[in-house]
Design a protein around this motif. Sequence first.
Motif, PDB file in Angstrom:
ATOM      1  N   GLY A   1      -3.606  -0.821   2.613  1.00  0.00           N
ATOM      2  CA  GLY A   1      -4.783  -1.601   2.266  1.00  0.00           C
ATOM      3  C   GLY A   1      -4.710  -2.958   2.937  1.00  0.00           C
ATOM      4  O   GLY A   1      -3.801  -3.237   3.727  1.00  0.00           O
ATOM      5  N   ALA A   2      -5.659  -3.825   2.599  1.00  0.00           N
ATOM      6  CA  ALA A   2      -5.734  -5.135   3.253  1.00  0.00           C
ATOM      7  C   ALA A   2      -4.495  -5.982   2.999  1.00  0.00           C
ATOM      8  O   ALA A   2      -4.150  -6.849   3.805  1.00  0.00           O
ATOM      9  CB  ALA A   2      -6.981  -5.877   2.778  1.00  0.00           C
ATOM     10  N   GLY A   3      -3.800  -5.738   1.882  1.00  0.00           N
ATOM     11  CA  GLY A   3      -2.601  -6.512   1.584  1.00  0.00           C
ATOM     12  C   GLY A   3      -1.508  -6.348   2.616  1.00  0.00           C
ATOM     13  O   GLY A   3      -0.642  -7.216   2.763  1.00  0.00           O
TER      14      GLY A   3
ATOM     15  N   THR B   1      -7.652 -10.719   3.091  1.00  0.00           N
ATOM     16  CA  THR B   1      -7.715  -9.525   2.256  1.00  0.00           C
ATOM     17  C   THR B   1      -9.164  -9.301   1.835  1.00  0.00           C
ATOM     18  O   THR B   1     -10.050 -10.114   2.122  1.00  0.00           O
ATOM     19  CB  THR B   1      -6.847  -9.690   1.005  1.00  0.00           C
ATOM     20  OG1 THR B   1      -7.396 -10.753   0.205  1.00  0.00           O
ATOM     21  CG2 THR B   1      -5.410 -10.019   1.367  1.00  0.00           C
ATOM     22  N   ALA B   2      -9.397  -8.207   1.122  1.00  0.00           N
ATOM     23  CA  ALA B   2     -10.748  -7.935   0.613  1.00  0.00           C
ATOM     24  C   ALA B   2     -11.203  -9.059  -0.316  1.00  0.00           C
ATOM     25  O   ALA B   2     -12.378  -9.456  -0.308  1.00  0.00           O
ATOM     26  CB  ALA B   2     -10.762  -6.594  -0.116  1.00  0.00           C
ATOM     27  N   THR B   3     -10.275  -9.601  -1.114  1.00  0.00           N
ATOM     28  CA  THR B   3     -10.616 -10.711  -2.014  1.00  0.00           C
ATOM     29  C   THR B   3     -11.002 -11.951  -1.224  1.00  0.00           C
ATOM     30  O   THR B   3     -11.957 -12.659  -1.571  1.00  0.00           O
ATOM     31  CB  THR B   3      -9.430 -11.027  -2.943  1.00  0.00           C
ATOM     32  OG1 THR B   3      -9.122  -9.863  -3.716  1.00  0.00           O
ATOM     33  CG2 THR B   3      -9.759 -12.174  -3.880  1.00  0.00           C
TER      34      THR B   3
ATOM     35  N   GLN C   1       5.052   7.545  -8.950  1.00  0.00           N
ATOM     36  CA  GLN C   1       5.617   6.337  -9.544  1.00  0.00           C
ATOM     37  C   GLN C   1       4.890   5.090  -9.059  1.00  0.00           C
ATOM     38  O   GLN C   1       4.411   5.036  -7.920  1.00  0.00           O
ATOM     39  CB  GLN C   1       7.100   6.210  -9.170  1.00  0.00           C
ATOM     40  CG  GLN C   1       7.954   7.412  -9.512  1.00  0.00           C
ATOM     41  CD  GLN C   1       8.232   7.526 -10.996  1.00  0.00           C
ATOM     42  OE1 GLN C   1       8.057   6.562 -11.746  1.00  0.00           O
ATOM     43  NE2 GLN C   1       8.663   8.698 -11.435  1.00  0.00           N
ATOM     44  N   TYR C   2       4.834   4.094  -9.939  1.00  0.00           N
ATOM     45  CA  TYR C   2       4.352   2.768  -9.549  1.00  0.00           C
ATOM     46  C   TYR C   2       5.578   1.899  -9.299  1.00  0.00           C
ATOM     47  O   TYR C   2       6.488   1.834 -10.132  1.00  0.00           O
ATOM     48  CB  TYR C   2       3.490   2.154 -10.647  1.00  0.00           C
ATOM     49  CG  TYR C   2       2.876   0.826 -10.259  1.00  0.00           C
ATOM     50  CD1 TYR C   2       1.726   0.773  -9.474  1.00  0.00           C
ATOM     51  CD2 TYR C   2       3.453  -0.376 -10.662  1.00  0.00           C
ATOM     52  CE1 TYR C   2       1.160  -0.434  -9.109  1.00  0.00           C
ATOM     53  CE2 TYR C   2       2.895  -1.589 -10.297  1.00  0.00           C
ATOM     54  CZ  TYR C   2       1.752  -1.617  -9.524  1.00  0.00           C
ATOM     55  OH  TYR C   2       1.207  -2.821  -9.155  1.00  0.00           O
ATOM     56  N   VAL C   3       5.615   1.244  -8.145  1.00  0.00           N
ATOM     57  CA  VAL C   3       6.792   0.477  -7.737  1.00  0.00           C
ATOM     58  C   VAL C   3       6.384  -0.977  -7.508  1.00  0.00           C
ATOM     59  O   VAL C   3       5.529  -1.260  -6.659  1.00  0.00           O
ATOM     60  CB  VAL C   3       7.412   1.047  -6.445  1.00  0.00           C
ATOM     61  CG1 VAL C   3       8.691   0.287  -6.089  1.00  0.00           C
ATOM     62  CG2 VAL C   3       7.687   2.536  -6.593  1.00  0.00           C
ATOM     63  N   GLU C   4       6.981  -1.883  -8.252  1.00  0.00           N
ATOM     64  CA  GLU C   4       6.693  -3.304  -8.069  1.00  0.00           C
ATOM     65  C   GLU C   4       7.507  -3.855  -6.902  1.00  0.00           C
ATOM     66  O   GLU C   4       8.705  -3.592  -6.787  1.00  0.00           O
ATOM     67  CB  GLU C   4       7.022  -4.086  -9.337  1.00  0.00           C
ATOM     68  CG  GLU C   4       6.034  -3.861 -10.474  1.00  0.00           C
ATOM     69  CD  GLU C   4       6.258  -4.832 -11.618  1.00  0.00           C
ATOM     70  OE1 GLU C   4       7.418  -5.252 -11.824  1.00  0.00           O
ATOM     71  OE2 GLU C   4       5.282  -5.187 -12.303  1.00  0.00           O
ATOM     72  N   ILE C   5       6.841  -4.627  -6.037  1.00  0.00           N
ATOM     73  CA  ILE C   5       7.515  -5.250  -4.898  1.00  0.00           C
ATOM     74  C   ILE C   5       7.186  -6.744  -4.883  1.00  0.00           C
ATOM     75  O   ILE C   5       6.224  -7.182  -5.523  1.00  0.00           O
ATOM     76  CB  ILE C   5       7.088  -4.606  -3.560  1.00  0.00           C
ATOM     77  CG1 ILE C   5       5.578  -4.806  -3.321  1.00  0.00           C
ATOM     78  CG2 ILE C   5       7.438  -3.128  -3.539  1.00  0.00           C
ATOM     79  CD1 ILE C   5       5.096  -4.294  -1.967  1.00  0.00           C
ATOM     80  N   GLU C   6       8.003  -7.519  -4.159  1.00  0.00           N
ATOM     81  CA  GLU C   6       7.720  -8.955  -4.052  1.00  0.00           C
ATOM     82  C   GLU C   6       6.577  -9.195  -3.064  1.00  0.00           C
ATOM     83  O   GLU C   6       5.580  -9.821  -3.395  1.00  0.00           O
ATOM     84  CB  GLU C   6       8.966  -9.724  -3.597  1.00  0.00           C
ATOM     85  CG  GLU C   6      10.066  -9.807  -4.636  1.00  0.00           C
ATOM     86  CD  GLU C   6      10.946  -8.562  -4.633  1.00  0.00           C
ATOM     87  OE1 GLU C   6      10.837  -7.755  -3.675  1.00  0.00           O
ATOM     88  OE2 GLU C   6      11.743  -8.392  -5.576  1.00  0.00           O
ATOM     89  N   THR C   7       6.743  -8.699  -1.856  1.00  0.00           N
ATOM     90  CA  THR C   7       5.712  -8.795  -0.823  1.00  0.00           C
ATOM     91  C   THR C   7       5.816  -7.566   0.069  1.00  0.00           C
ATOM     92  O   THR C   7       6.825  -6.847   0.049  1.00  0.00           O
ATOM     93  CB  THR C   7       5.882 -10.048   0.063  1.00  0.00           C
ATOM     94  OG1 THR C   7       7.111  -9.937   0.807  1.00  0.00           O
ATOM     95  CG2 THR C   7       5.898 -11.328  -0.768  1.00  0.00           C
ATOM     96  N   PHE C   8       4.792  -7.342   0.860  1.00  0.00           N
ATOM     97  CA  PHE C   8       4.819  -6.256   1.842  1.00  0.00           C
ATOM     98  C   PHE C   8       5.982  -6.453   2.808  1.00  0.00           C
ATOM     99  O   PHE C   8       6.724  -5.510   3.117  1.00  0.00           O
ATOM    100  CB  PHE C   8       3.486  -6.230   2.595  1.00  0.00           C
ATOM    101  CG  PHE C   8       3.456  -5.302   3.780  1.00  0.00           C
ATOM    102  CD1 PHE C   8       3.517  -3.928   3.615  1.00  0.00           C
ATOM    103  CD2 PHE C   8       3.360  -5.812   5.067  1.00  0.00           C
ATOM    104  CE1 PHE C   8       3.485  -3.067   4.711  1.00  0.00           C
ATOM    105  CE2 PHE C   8       3.327  -4.968   6.170  1.00  0.00           C
ATOM    106  CZ  PHE C   8       3.388  -3.591   5.988  1.00  0.00           C
ATOM    107  N   ASP C   9       6.172  -7.682   3.277  1.00  0.00           N
ATOM    108  CA  ASP C   9       7.233  -7.956   4.246  1.00  0.00           C
ATOM    109  C   ASP C   9       8.620  -7.679   3.671  1.00  0.00           C
ATOM    110  O   ASP C   9       9.458  -7.043   4.316  1.00  0.00           O
ATOM    111  CB  ASP C   9       7.160  -9.415   4.712  1.00  0.00           C
ATOM    112  CG  ASP C   9       6.012  -9.654   5.678  1.00  0.00           C
ATOM    113  OD1 ASP C   9       5.447  -8.667   6.180  1.00  0.00           O
ATOM    114  OD2 ASP C   9       5.682 -10.826   5.933  1.00  0.00           O
TER     115      ASP C   9
END
Length: 360
Positions: free
Chosen positions: A22-24, A33-35, A277-285
């Motif tokens: 996605g845009a993130g 981003t879309a926002t 599963q839903y996985v929490e991340i800090e950032t894409f990088d």
Amino acid sequence: MKQSDLTARFVQRPQNYAWFLGAGASRNSGLPTATDILLDLKRRYYRQEENQDISPQDIQNEAVQTRIQSFMDSRGFPARWSENEYTTYFEKIFGENTERQRQYISAILSEDKVALSVGNRVLGALMSEKLCRAVFTTNFDTVVEKAIAEMSGRSLSAYHLEGAHNAKNALDNEEYPFYCKLHGDFRYDSIKNFSSDLEKQNDALSACLVNAGNRFGFIVVGYSGRDKSVMELFHQVLETQNPFPHGLYWTGIKGTSINPAVTVFLEKARNKDIDAQYVEIETFDSFMLRLWRNIDGKPPQLDTKVRKARLSEVNIELTPSGQQGPVLRLNAFPILSTPQKCLSLTFKSPKDWGELREAT
């Protein structure tokens, strides 16, 4: 699910996973981003209707956002974060003029604004080494193409709305890496932003995503799940004979809320015995670099390209003196003067802080 658990599964065989971006996934490369695009559309509409000078910097101010949103609410626009908010603003601003829409998207997603982040370079490296075989996206930009070019020196042609009929053959013939832009490419006429466009996805490109969902596990990054037609495609995969054979992992930034549509989808997938599963991340990088670090046998030259740092010039517009608060606020206080004398007390026996407080 923890990032470390997903990392352990991924590095065993990266080729088992397709990616959905996605845009993130493009934000750290300097693109909105879309926002961000939504805020800009609101700014433009408000400026046009109210004859107010609102700059792109002003719209980052929460008070300005609230004022503009109140105006939009009074005009009957969709509530903030509602499902049809994005498409409604495009329709209000551009009407049915697709050329004006394309020019706007082309300007804000200009290749001149792209500065590849480490996450983009990791994805480019994975695709270059065919450790990533298929990528789907709702983005219009050219970040992935630039990442491939920088990492491998080769060009990558994306399949999009122009020439979509060739996409299925490419995937069936395993012409990897396969890159598909579901909503089009801003350099071409056919892009999807209006509600009538997004009600239904292109049949050929949709078939490719469903087909890929039967071959690969999926990792979703930078995507909120706000497009109903895209979520319907994911649901279609669940109705096939071999949905997401290597699992489905939807990532999201820590501390952000999960779109209810995503929660429903993951629950439905789990009910079909899919490891969803839903996985929490800090950032894409940080997430992409974590995966890259844990892959063995990386070509040293490619690893150097991925990890390189690049200086870039920035131009931050300063606020006029005396009109607004300072750009930086510190929690330190200036020392204006210091005591010239101090007292010394001597006790016959040691004292603790509690006893000293009682004495004073």
